[in-house]
Design an enzyme around this catalytic site. Structure first.
Site, mmCIF file in Angstrom:
data_model
loop_
_atom_site.group_PDB
_atom_site.id
_atom_site.type_symbol
_atom_site.label_atom_id
_atom_site.label_comp_id
_atom_site.label_asym_id
_atom_site.label_seq_id
_atom_site.Cartn_x
_atom_site.Cartn_y
_atom_site.Cartn_z
ATOM 1 N N CYS A 204 22.597 -115.433 -138.524
ATOM 2 C CA CYS A 204 22.739 -114.034 -138.927
ATOM 3 C C CYS A 204 23.720 -113.903 -140.087
ATOM 4 O O CYS A 204 24.188 -112.812 -140.396
ATOM 5 C CB CYS A 204 23.249 -113.194 -137.764
ATOM 6 N N CYS A 362 5.997 -109.018 -144.987
ATOM 7 C CA CYS A 362 6.647 -108.004 -144.132
ATOM 8 C C CYS A 362 6.976 -106.819 -145.030
ATOM 9 O O CYS A 362 6.236 -106.523 -145.962
ATOM 10 C CB CYS A 362 7.883 -108.581 -143.439
#
Ligand SMILES: [Zn+2]
Length: 404
Positions: A204, A362
């Site tokens: 992350c 996406c």
């Protein structure tokens, strides 16, 4: 740290008949003039309680406004300490509080704003073992989490206990907000069934967010929490607010309860789950959006939207795969694409053809790059990522594809 021990405290606060004292009438006078609030509503706020999960970018403005508004009990669940990199957006904390527990820094600041509010620091990580007990002690939950583990725990605990979950998330220049787990509305799992498989989210690290954006979304969350306590207006239950700060676009889309949702639909989920950590705690920083895009990875080739359009026109045997979530698919899609949401991607990947070129896309090209990298690791020979995602496709190739 005094851990919130609920029911007794809640009962103690619940004295709805006690009139406001004169210093309260003065402090809250701008509320009292609103017919939707009035003295009755102000007493509801005073007798109400909100749990803020995460004293970070989203939790900061929520906590400040809820304290200022006179919400009687505010629980702050966070086990992190204040870091100087937090200060770009976590306005609850200041330079002098660097190194302190966030719960302590929050208590000091909130009490300074409004000493009538009881701030309850919960200086521990939410887990499957303690989340139900913690959430049960409050009327409304504000989800200001920065990781999937806590976000799913918060959602599931709210569904199991029937507590409204005021959701917010931010990433880069975009944010979302909604109200989940109301009696008729959907929950977080209705939109994002499962966390993405750990292999799809390598780390992350430093996703980045415009500092003021969590201020915007966290303030929306505070607004919704106050409306829920007051019982006025129309909340975001059943709607998802999408904010694009770069273009300053706000829109809401309808979201429905999924009858197959394991939490609020079939209710097969009867206990909390501790998902594995998706990120190492060293990177446990910035507020993350839904299904966080990982950093750019190697091994996947990029394909520009115009090049894809050329190749499709020439009839190239391409399998176009959309890895966004179903609600995004309903907003816009590229013709001929097949939907394989990132949340189910791990299970579905083995069914994808290995003898064709796969082009993944996406919204902006980051989630699909993670999915493409995952396929390359699984031995798929020809995998491409559509640069810039459907947004770039709309800009470069087909403006009739809606942007969001
Ligand atoms: Zn649900």
């Amino acid at each position: 740290m005094d851990r919130a021990t609920p029911t007794a405290a809640a009962l103690e606060m619940a004295a709805p008949d006690a009139p406001l004292e004169s210093h309260e009438l003065i402090r809250y006078s701008r509320h009292l003039g609103l017919t939707e609030v009035g003295e009755q509503g102000q007493r509801r706020l005073k007798n109400g309680s909100v749990l803020i999960v995460g004293a970070g970018g989203l939790g900061s403005p929520s906590a400040l406004y809820l304290a200022a508004a006179g919400v009687g009990r505010i629980g702050i669940a966070d086990f992190d300490t204040v870091d100087v990199t937090n200060l770009q957006r976590q306005v609850l904390h200041d330079t002098a509080s660097v190194g302190q527990a966030k719960t302590e820094s929050a208590r000091a600041r909130l009490t300074a704003i409004n000493p009538l509010v009881r701030v309850e620091p919960i200086d521990e990580e939410l887990t499957a073992a303690n989340a139900l007990e913690i959430v049960a002690a409050y009327d409304v939950v504000v989800d200001g989490t920065d990781n999937f583990k806590t976000r799913y725990l918060t959602n599931d605990a709210c569904v199991l206990l029937g507590k409204p979950n005021v959701y917010g998330s931010v990433l880069r220049f975009e944010g979302q907000a909604s109200v989940f787990a109301t009696p008729d509305g959907p929950c977080y799992r209705c939109l994002f069934r499962e966390p993405p498989p750990p292999g799809l989210v390598p780390s992350c690290a430093e996703a980045g967010v415009l500092g003021v954006l969590p201020g915007l979304i966290g303030t929306v969350q505070a607004t919704e929490a106050i409306k829920l306590l007051l019982g006025v207006g129309e909340t975001l239950a059943g709607r998802l607010l999408l904010v694009d700060a770069l273009r300053m676009h706000f829109r809401t889309i309808r979201v429905r309860r999924d009858p197959d949702c394991p939490a609020c639909g079939t209710r097969e989920l009867t206990a909390l789950i501790d998902y594995d950590e998706f990120c190492n705690r060293a990177a446990h920083e910035s507020d993350v959006g839904p299904h966080v895009p990982p950093p750019p990875t190697m091994g996947v080739q990029e394909l520009e939207p115009r090049d894809l359009a050329d190749r499709l026109r020439r009839g190239a045997p391409i399998e176009l795969i959309d890895v966004r979530e179903p609600y995004e698919w309903r907003i816009a899609r590229i013709e001929g694409a097949r939907l394989v949401p990132l949340s189910t991607f791990g299970a579905m990947a083995s069914e994808l053809p290995r003898d064709r070129e796969l082009v993944l896309y996406c919204h902006h090209g980051t989630r699909s790059r993670a999915a493409a990298e995952f396929l390359v690791q699984q031995g798929f020979p020809r995998v491409w990522n559509l640069t810039g995602g459907i947004a770039q496709w709309s800009a470069d190739v087909d403006p009739t594809v809606a942007t969001y």
